[in-house]
Design an enzyme around this catalytic site. Structure first.
Site, PDB file in Angstrom:
ATOM      1  N   HIS A 157     -66.385 -23.747   0.207  1.00 55.35           N
ATOM      2  CA  HIS A 157     -66.370 -24.931  -0.200  1.00 55.35           C
ATOM      3  C   HIS A 157     -67.468 -25.526  -1.592  1.00 55.35           C
ATOM      4  O   HIS A 157     -67.391 -26.672  -1.536  1.00 55.35           O
ATOM      5  CB  HIS A 157     -67.288 -25.929   1.470  1.00 55.35           C
ATOM      6  CG  HIS A 157     -66.763 -25.015   2.665  1.00 55.35           C
ATOM      7  ND1 HIS A 157     -65.778 -25.944   3.126  1.00 55.35           N
ATOM      8  CD2 HIS A 157     -67.345 -24.083   3.029  1.00 55.35           C
ATOM      9  CE1 HIS A 157     -65.935 -24.703   4.018  1.00 55.35           C
ATOM     10  NE2 HIS A 157     -66.357 -23.741   4.292  1.00 55.35           N
ATOM     11  N   SER A 278     -61.245 -32.213 -29.658  1.00 57.54           N
ATOM     12  CA  SER A 278     -60.590 -32.945 -29.001  1.00 57.54           C
ATOM     13  C   SER A 278     -61.479 -33.933 -30.828  1.00 57.54           C
ATOM     14  O   SER A 278     -61.295 -33.841 -31.437  1.00 57.54           O
ATOM     15  CB  SER A 278     -62.528 -33.881 -28.995  1.00 57.54           C
ATOM     16  OG  SER A 278     -62.116 -35.223 -29.012  1.00 57.54           O
ATOM     17  N   LYS A 284     -67.095 -31.478 -28.822  1.00 55.29           N
ATOM     18  CA  LYS A 284     -66.062 -30.686 -27.552  1.00 55.29           C
ATOM     19  C   LYS A 284     -65.142 -29.944 -28.184  1.00 55.29           C
ATOM     20  O   LYS A 284     -64.548 -29.132 -29.134  1.00 55.29           O
ATOM     21  CB  LYS A 284     -65.389 -31.897 -27.757  1.00 55.29           C
ATOM     22  CG  LYS A 284     -65.444 -33.297 -26.526  1.00 55.29           C
ATOM     23  CD  LYS A 284     -66.238 -33.487 -25.091  1.00 55.29           C
ATOM     24  CE  LYS A 284     -64.857 -32.536 -24.690  1.00 55.29           C
ATOM     25  NZ  LYS A 284     -64.442 -33.361 -23.332  1.00 55.29           N
ATOM     26  N   GLU A 291     -55.972 -25.270 -18.443  1.00 56.35           N
ATOM     27  CA  GLU A 291     -55.682 -26.993 -18.044  1.00 56.35           C
ATOM     28  C   GLU A 291     -54.771 -26.975 -18.051  1.00 56.35           C
ATOM     29  O   GLU A 291     -53.119 -27.577 -17.192  1.00 56.35           O
ATOM     30  CB  GLU A 291     -55.987 -27.920 -18.639  1.00 56.35           C
ATOM     31  CG  GLU A 291     -57.430 -27.918 -18.091  1.00 56.35           C
ATOM     32  CD  GLU A 291     -58.565 -28.696 -19.516  1.00 56.35           C
ATOM     33  OE1 GLU A 291     -58.875 -30.323 -19.334  1.00 56.35           O
ATOM     34  OE2 GLU A 291     -57.990 -28.618 -20.920  1.00 56.35           O
TER      35      GLU A 291
END
Ligand code: ARG
Length: 459
Positions: A157, A278, A284, A291
């Site tokens: 969970h 980025s 970043k 992804e």
């Protein structure tokens, strides 16, 4: 405008728009090698049946090989007005060798030809995909071996559950990939069936020996029903389904890598060479590869739904809708291969933050179950010990304490059966090692699993 091989009964040329709309050569040109290989085999079968002479056979094969060579050298134009790779090769053959070329299509239809090409192509790709799965499995086992002993919190969970070995986690993905590999191998049995001789749908009327074609093209089986053979794309749908599960497995691993590389988790650092920045935020460093694998999973699922939907309403037998099988299949193969290759490489470029993982495995009551099992060993029924440890956790939360910081007296307040050795049960490393059942996370089980796998693959 090129004359259509099927133009005999037509009084008007094809509308330009229709030509553009119906062509598949822009994407099925990818099947050129299989198309030529299949045509060479078919030509041999025709010669064997006495439909063409040995001289014609020789010229056809030579012509086809010269077309193959030109395509491979990038010297071949794929004319859109010839619809598809099958007609383009056949037309070119006739241009090159004259009349003999016109005999090649005897006893064959593009319907069994395209089924053959697709099967030849896909069986080869299935082999490549299983090879790449093997490489990813090896990368996982290597990482598991290297990280042997690293303890991390396991989650259910998305909440901390129990300490586990990072290696155990990595080998879990190896299991998934093992099943994937099996699925592709199994699917190969149904890809590897020879459809030539089915012709348009009813089978050919010429005395062609299908077994010869199967032997020449190295097929262990031939299709048993010509109507099924020209309309069956189960093997392609199955391949995309196997790909979908494989993508889902890769996606789940990537999802964890994305979460783990966040500042909040800090469980992994992906090397600079496998991340991107980025355009606006200078600080970043993003896990884009992971992804994208996650994102491309959606694309492969889409391909599965596309193909299943194309197939669902088709009246028997071949319908032009089936031309829509290729792009989802091609895209699936390209996507799966690219994802497997980049993920294997990325795994070697990930640094696991062992100390941080262990620290997090020691926080958050991850050994509460160990304490409950301690009481079970002391004779307390599990439902009671669950309740007792639940209250103990409540106490810790109120007092802002971790299980590790409890004294024996505090433990005894909750149950007199607690003794000194209870304190060691709370240790995450001991907790891991106590899970020594087959398939459990103890170092003993996991290192023996690694040894077994490496022994099997001869490494
Ligand atoms: N380009 C077609 C396909 O991909 C080849 C078969 C066409 N057959 C036909 N009878 N129109 O399915």
């Amino acid at each position: 405008m090129a004359k259509k091989p099927w133009g005999g009964r037509f009084g008007q040329p094809t509308d330009k728009l229709v030509e553009e709309f119906t062509e598949s050569i822009s994407f099925d040109r990818r099947l050129y090698r299989q198309d030529i290989e299949g045509s060479i085999a078919h030509c041999r079968v025709l010669a064997e049946a006495g439909i063409i002479s040995p001289d014609e056979e020789g010229r056809i094969i030579e012509g086809l090989n010269s077309i193959l060579a030109d395509i491979e050298k990038g010297r071949f134009k794929f004319p859109a007005e010839l619809e598809d790779i099958h007609m383009a090769v056949e037309q070119e053959l006739t241009t090159r060798i004259g009349k003999a070329g016109e005999r090649l299509h005897s006893g064959r239809s593009r319907n069994d030809q395209v089924a053959l090409d697709l099967r030849l192509w896909l069986r080869n790709e299935a082999g490549e995909v299983t090879g790449l799965i093997g490489e990813l499995k090896t990368a996982l086992v290597e990482a598991a071996d290297k990280e042997m002993g690293t303890v991390m919190p396991g989650y259910t969970h998305m909440q901390k559950a129990q300490p586990v070995l990072l290696s155990h986690y990595l080998l879990a993905f190896r299991e998934m990939l093992d099943r994937d590999e099996d699925r592709f191998r199994d699917c190969l049995k149904r890809i590897n069936v020879m459809p030539l001789g089915s012709a348009a749908l009813a089978g050919t009327g010429l005395p062609l020996d299908r077994k010869v074609a199967a032997r020449l093209l190295d097929f262990p089986a031939i299709t048993a029903n010509s109507m099924d053979a020209v309309s069956d794309r189960d093997f392609a749908a199955e391949f995309i389904f196997a790909s979908s599960l494989l993508m889902m497995h890769m996606s789940r691993l990537c999802e964890d890598l994305v979460i783990w590389s966040s500042g909040e988790f800090g469980f992994v650092e992906i090397a600079d060479s496998f991340t991107t920045g980025s355009s606006i935020m200078p600080q970043k460093k993003n896990p884009d590869v992971a992804e994208l694998i996650r994102g491309k999973t959606g694309r492969v699922y889409g391909n599965l739904v596309s193909l299943l939907t194309v197939l669902k309403g088709l009246p028997m037998t071949y319908n032009r809708d089936l031309q829509e099988d290729k792009e989802p299949l091609f895209d699936t193969v390209d996507t799966v291969k690219a994802c497997l290759a980049v993920l294997s490489r990325m795994l070697g470029n990930v640094r696991f933050a062992g100390a941080r993982m262990l620290a997090e495995a020691s926080r958050g009551f991850t050994t509460a179950t160990d304490l409950a099992e301690y009481l079970v060993r002391k004779g307390v029924p599990f439902r009671q010990s669950h309740e007792i440890i639940g209250r103990l956790v409540g106490y810790c939360l109120a007092e802002k304490k971790e299980l590790q910081s409890l004294s024996l007296e505090e433990l005894k307040n909750f149950n007199p059966a607690f003794e000194k050795d209870a304190l060691s049960v709370i240790d995450p490393v001991k907790s891991v090692d106590s899970r020594n059942v087959i398939g459990g996370t103890s170092r003993k089980q996991v290192s023996s699993a690694i040894r077994k796998i490496k022994g099997r693959s001869g490494k």
